[in-house]
Design a protein around this motif. Sequence first.
Motif, PDB file in Angstrom:
ATOM      1  N   THR A  15       0.840  -1.200   0.000  1.00 44.24           N
ATOM      2  CA  THR A  15       0.000   0.000   0.000  1.00 44.24           C
ATOM      3  C   THR A  15       0.871   1.245   0.000  1.00 44.24           C
ATOM      4  OG1 THR A  15      -1.663  -1.235   1.253  1.00 44.24           O
ATOM      5  CG2 THR A  15      -1.895   1.153   1.201  1.00 44.24           C
ATOM      6  N   TRP A  16       1.872   1.262   0.880  1.00 39.23           N
ATOM      7  CA  TRP A  16       2.908   2.291   0.970  1.00 39.23           C
ATOM      8  C   TRP A  16       4.213   1.556   1.241  1.00 39.23           C
ATOM      9  CZ3 TRP A  16      -1.651   3.572   3.960  1.00 39.23           C
ATOM     10  CH2 TRP A  16      -2.402   4.604   3.408  1.00 39.23           C
ATOM     11  N   PRO A  17       5.373   2.187   1.097  1.00 40.23           N
ATOM     12  CA  PRO A  17       6.628   1.489   1.377  1.00 40.23           C
ATOM     13  C   PRO A  17       6.636   0.882   2.785  1.00 40.23           C
ATOM     14  CG  PRO A  17       7.076   3.557   0.257  1.00 40.23           C
ATOM     15  CD  PRO A  17       5.600   3.554   0.598  1.00 40.23           C
ATOM     16  N   GLY A  18       6.869  -0.413   2.855  1.00 44.00           N
ATOM     17  CA  GLY A  18       6.910  -1.116   4.139  1.00 44.00           C
ATOM     18  C   GLY A  18       5.561  -1.472   4.713  1.00 44.00           C
ATOM     19  N   VAL A  19       4.467  -1.178   3.997  1.00 43.96           N
ATOM     20  CA  VAL A  19       3.111  -1.483   4.463  1.00 43.96           C
ATOM     21  C   VAL A  19       2.470  -2.418   3.438  1.00 43.96           C
ATOM     22  CG1 VAL A  19       0.845  -0.548   5.085  1.00 43.96           C
ATOM     23  CG2 VAL A  19       2.915   0.790   5.555  1.00 43.96           C
ATOM     24  N   ARG A  20       2.171  -3.651   3.872  1.00 40.81           N
ATOM     25  CA  ARG A  20       1.614  -4.661   2.972  1.00 40.81           C
ATOM     26  C   ARG A  20       0.273  -5.162   3.497  1.00 40.81           C
ATOM     27  NH1 ARG A  20       6.289  -4.974   4.423  1.00 40.81           N
ATOM     28  NH2 ARG A  20       6.014  -6.665   5.903  1.00 40.81           N
ATOM     29  N   ARG A  21      -0.634  -5.413   2.573  1.00 42.61           N
ATOM     30  CA  ARG A  21      -1.972  -5.879   2.949  1.00 42.61           C
ATOM     31  C   ARG A  21      -2.296  -7.192   2.258  1.00 42.61           C
ATOM     32  NH1 ARG A  21      -3.121  -2.182  -1.287  1.00 42.61           N
ATOM     33  NH2 ARG A  21      -4.450  -3.126  -2.884  1.00 42.61           N
ATOM     34  N   LYS A  22      -3.162  -7.952   2.927  1.00 44.46           N
ATOM     35  CA  LYS A  22      -3.774  -9.125   2.322  1.00 44.46           C
ATOM     36  C   LYS A  22      -5.279  -8.976   2.515  1.00 44.46           C
ATOM     37  CE  LYS A  22      -0.240 -12.672   3.103  1.00 44.46           C
ATOM     38  NZ  LYS A  22      -0.030 -13.997   3.724  1.00 44.46           N
ATOM     39  N   ALA A  23      -6.013  -8.891   1.426  1.00 42.49           N
ATOM     40  CA  ALA A  23      -7.475  -8.849   1.500  1.00 42.49           C
ATOM     41  C   ALA A  23      -7.940 -10.300   1.636  1.00 42.49           C
ATOM     42  CB  ALA A  23      -8.047  -8.197   0.256  1.00 42.49           C
ATOM     43  N   LEU A  24      -8.553 -10.635   2.769  1.00 44.02           N
ATOM     44  CA  LEU A  24      -8.854 -12.030   3.077  1.00 44.02           C
ATOM     45  C   LEU A  24     -10.313 -12.418   2.939  1.00 44.02           C
ATOM     46  CD1 LEU A  24      -6.528 -12.417   6.176  1.00 44.02           C
ATOM     47  CD2 LEU A  24      -6.110 -13.178   3.822  1.00 44.02           C
ATOM     48  N   ALA A  25     -11.221 -11.491   3.173  1.00 44.55           N
ATOM     49  CA  ALA A  25     -12.637 -11.842   3.091  1.00 44.55           C
ATOM     50  C   ALA A  25     -13.444 -10.595   2.746  1.00 44.55           C
ATOM     51  CB  ALA A  25     -13.140 -12.429   4.413  1.00 44.55           C
ATOM     52  N   ILE A  26     -14.503 -10.813   1.968  1.00 49.41           N
ATOM     53  CA  ILE A  26     -15.386  -9.702   1.597  1.00 49.41           C
ATOM     54  C   ILE A  26     -16.821 -10.197   1.610  1.00 49.41           C
ATOM     55  CG2 ILE A  26     -15.175 -10.142  -0.894  1.00 49.41           C
ATOM     56  CD1 ILE A  26     -15.295  -7.044  -1.247  1.00 49.41           C
ATOM     57  N   GLY A  27     -17.704  -9.347   2.128  1.00 49.16           N
ATOM     58  CA  GLY A  27     -19.134  -9.599   2.108  1.00 49.16           C
ATOM     59  C   GLY A  27     -19.839  -8.391   1.522  1.00 49.16           C
ATOM     60  N   GLU A  28     -21.135  -8.351   1.668  1.00 48.56           N
ATOM     61  CA  GLU A  28     -21.894  -7.221   1.142  1.00 48.56           C
ATOM     62  C   GLU A  28     -21.578  -5.928   1.887  1.00 48.56           C
ATOM     63  OE1 GLU A  28     -23.927  -7.078  -1.539  1.00 48.56           O
ATOM     64  OE2 GLU A  28     -23.295  -9.140  -1.937  1.00 48.56           O
ATOM     65  N   PRO A 102     -18.666   0.367   4.521  1.00 44.94           N
ATOM     66  CA  PRO A 102     -18.771  -0.725   3.553  1.00 44.94           C
ATOM     67  C   PRO A 102     -17.386  -1.087   3.018  1.00 44.94           C
ATOM     68  CG  PRO A 102     -19.442   1.333   2.530  1.00 44.94           C
ATOM     69  CD  PRO A 102     -19.192   1.639   3.991  1.00 44.94           C
ATOM     70  N   PRO A 103     -17.284  -2.185   2.248  1.00 42.28           N
ATOM     71  CA  PRO A 103     -15.989  -2.577   1.700  1.00 42.28           C
ATOM     72  C   PRO A 103     -15.315  -1.415   0.962  1.00 42.28           C
ATOM     73  CG  PRO A 103     -17.570  -4.318   1.343  1.00 42.28           C
ATOM     74  CD  PRO A 103     -18.346  -3.136   1.869  1.00 42.28           C
ATOM     75  N   HIS A 104     -14.039  -1.232   1.219  1.00 38.58           N
ATOM     76  CA  HIS A 104     -13.237  -0.174   0.599  1.00 38.58           C
ATOM     77  C   HIS A 104     -13.047  -0.494  -0.881  1.00 38.58           C
ATOM     78  CE1 HIS A 104      -9.892   2.505  -0.156  1.00 38.58           C
ATOM     79  NE2 HIS A 104      -9.932   2.964   1.090  1.00 38.58           N
ATOM     80  N   GLU A 105     -13.330   0.470  -1.743  1.00 35.50           N
ATOM     81  CA  GLU A 105     -13.276   0.247  -3.202  1.00 35.50           C
ATOM     82  C   GLU A 105     -11.899  -0.218  -3.672  1.00 35.50           C
ATOM     83  OE1 GLU A 105     -15.712   0.211  -5.520  1.00 35.50           O
ATOM     84  OE2 GLU A 105     -17.092   0.470  -3.839  1.00 35.50           O
ATOM     85  N   THR A 106     -10.828   0.363  -3.142  1.00 38.60           N
ATOM     86  CA  THR A 106      -9.480  -0.024  -3.558  1.00 38.60           C
ATOM     87  C   THR A 106      -9.216  -1.491  -3.249  1.00 38.60           C
ATOM     88  OG1 THR A 106      -8.636   2.207  -3.255  1.00 38.60           O
ATOM     89  CG2 THR A 106      -7.012   0.436  -3.234  1.00 38.60           C
ATOM     90  N   PHE A 107      -9.599  -1.928  -2.054  1.00 36.89           N
ATOM     91  CA  PHE A 107      -9.296  -3.290  -1.633  1.00 36.89           C
ATOM     92  C   PHE A 107     -10.257  -4.302  -2.250  1.00 36.89           C
ATOM     93  CE2 PHE A 107      -8.001  -0.778   2.311  1.00 36.89           C
ATOM     94  CZ  PHE A 107      -6.775  -0.442   1.757  1.00 36.89           C
ATOM     95  N   LYS A 108     -11.448  -3.860  -2.644  1.00 40.88           N
ATOM     96  CA  LYS A 108     -12.382  -4.754  -3.349  1.00 40.88           C
ATOM     97  C   LYS A 108     -11.737  -5.281  -4.626  1.00 40.88           C
ATOM     98  CE  LYS A 108     -16.759  -3.502  -3.926  1.00 40.88           C
ATOM     99  NZ  LYS A 108     -17.970  -2.664  -4.043  1.00 40.88           N
ATOM    100  N   LYS A 109     -10.917  -4.444  -5.258  1.00 42.82           N
ATOM    101  CA  LYS A 109     -10.274  -4.834  -6.514  1.00 42.82           C
ATOM    102  C   LYS A 109      -9.336  -6.011  -6.314  1.00 42.82           C
ATOM    103  CE  LYS A 109     -10.738  -0.205  -8.310  1.00 42.82           C
ATOM    104  NZ  LYS A 109     -10.094   1.072  -8.541  1.00 42.82           N
ATOM    105  N   ASP A 110      -8.817  -6.191  -5.092  1.00 45.83           N
ATOM    106  CA  ASP A 110      -7.932  -7.324  -4.817  1.00 45.83           C
ATOM    107  C   ASP A 110      -8.635  -8.668  -5.051  1.00 45.83           C
ATOM    108  OD1 ASP A 110      -6.128  -5.374  -4.083  1.00 45.83           O
ATOM    109  OD2 ASP A 110      -6.047  -5.953  -1.964  1.00 45.83           O
ATOM    110  N   PHE A 111      -9.946  -8.684  -4.958  1.00 46.13           N
ATOM    111  CA  PHE A 111     -10.712  -9.922  -5.141  1.00 46.13           C
ATOM    112  C   PHE A 111     -11.055 -10.192  -6.597  1.00 46.13           C
ATOM    113  CE2 PHE A 111     -11.352  -8.934  -0.714  1.00 46.13           C
ATOM    114  CZ  PHE A 111     -11.244 -10.179  -0.111  1.00 46.13           C
ATOM    115  N   GLU A 112     -10.781  -9.231  -7.461  1.00 46.55           N
ATOM    116  CA  GLU A 112     -11.122  -9.377  -8.879  1.00 46.55           C
ATOM    117  C   GLU A 112     -10.008 -10.035  -9.679  1.00 46.55           C
ATOM    118  OE1 GLU A 112     -12.102  -5.389 -10.000  1.00 46.55           O
ATOM    119  OE2 GLU A 112     -13.845  -5.327  -8.678  1.00 46.55           O
ATOM    120  N   GLU A 113      -8.899 -10.321  -9.043  1.00 49.39           N
ATOM    121  CA  GLU A 113      -7.761 -10.899  -9.768  1.00 49.39           C
ATOM    122  C   GLU A 113      -7.863 -12.398  -9.838  1.00 49.39           C
ATOM    123  OE1 GLU A 113      -4.691  -9.343  -7.313  1.00 49.39           O
ATOM    124  OE2 GLU A 113      -4.847  -7.389  -8.213  1.00 49.39           O
TER     125      GLU A 113
END
Length: 113
Positions: A15-28, A102-113
């Motif tokens: 997300t930023w230098p030294g900051v990493r995310r894993k999107a693990l679950a999404i619901g409505e 609600p689910p963050h739009e940026t992180f929702k995209k992680d599930f589209e890959e």
Amino acid sequence: MFKMRRGGEVQPKETWPGVRRKALAIGERTLLLEVRMDAGSVGRAHSHPNEQTGYVIKGKLRLRIGNENYELGPGDAYVIPGNVEHEALALEDTVVIEVFSPPHETFKKDFEE
């Protein structure tokens, strides 16, 4: 959209230098992330309409929410209201779990890959 992923199967995204995310679950209405921050890394000042709730698993974090500053460690939790500027500094290698509603739009995209 309802999706769950095993943490070991998800490639972290920076997300930023030294900051990493894993999107693990999404619901409505919610989205769950694991966030890892290297000591000294910064989640830069920003805001978004989503309410953000977090729980510190490991490490120490200095968190500014609006005009308030908090120093958080393992077992501490926080809530960031929507549209409130916030930033974080990892004082140590840190792991947090965060939920966005609600689910963050940026992180929702992680599930589209």
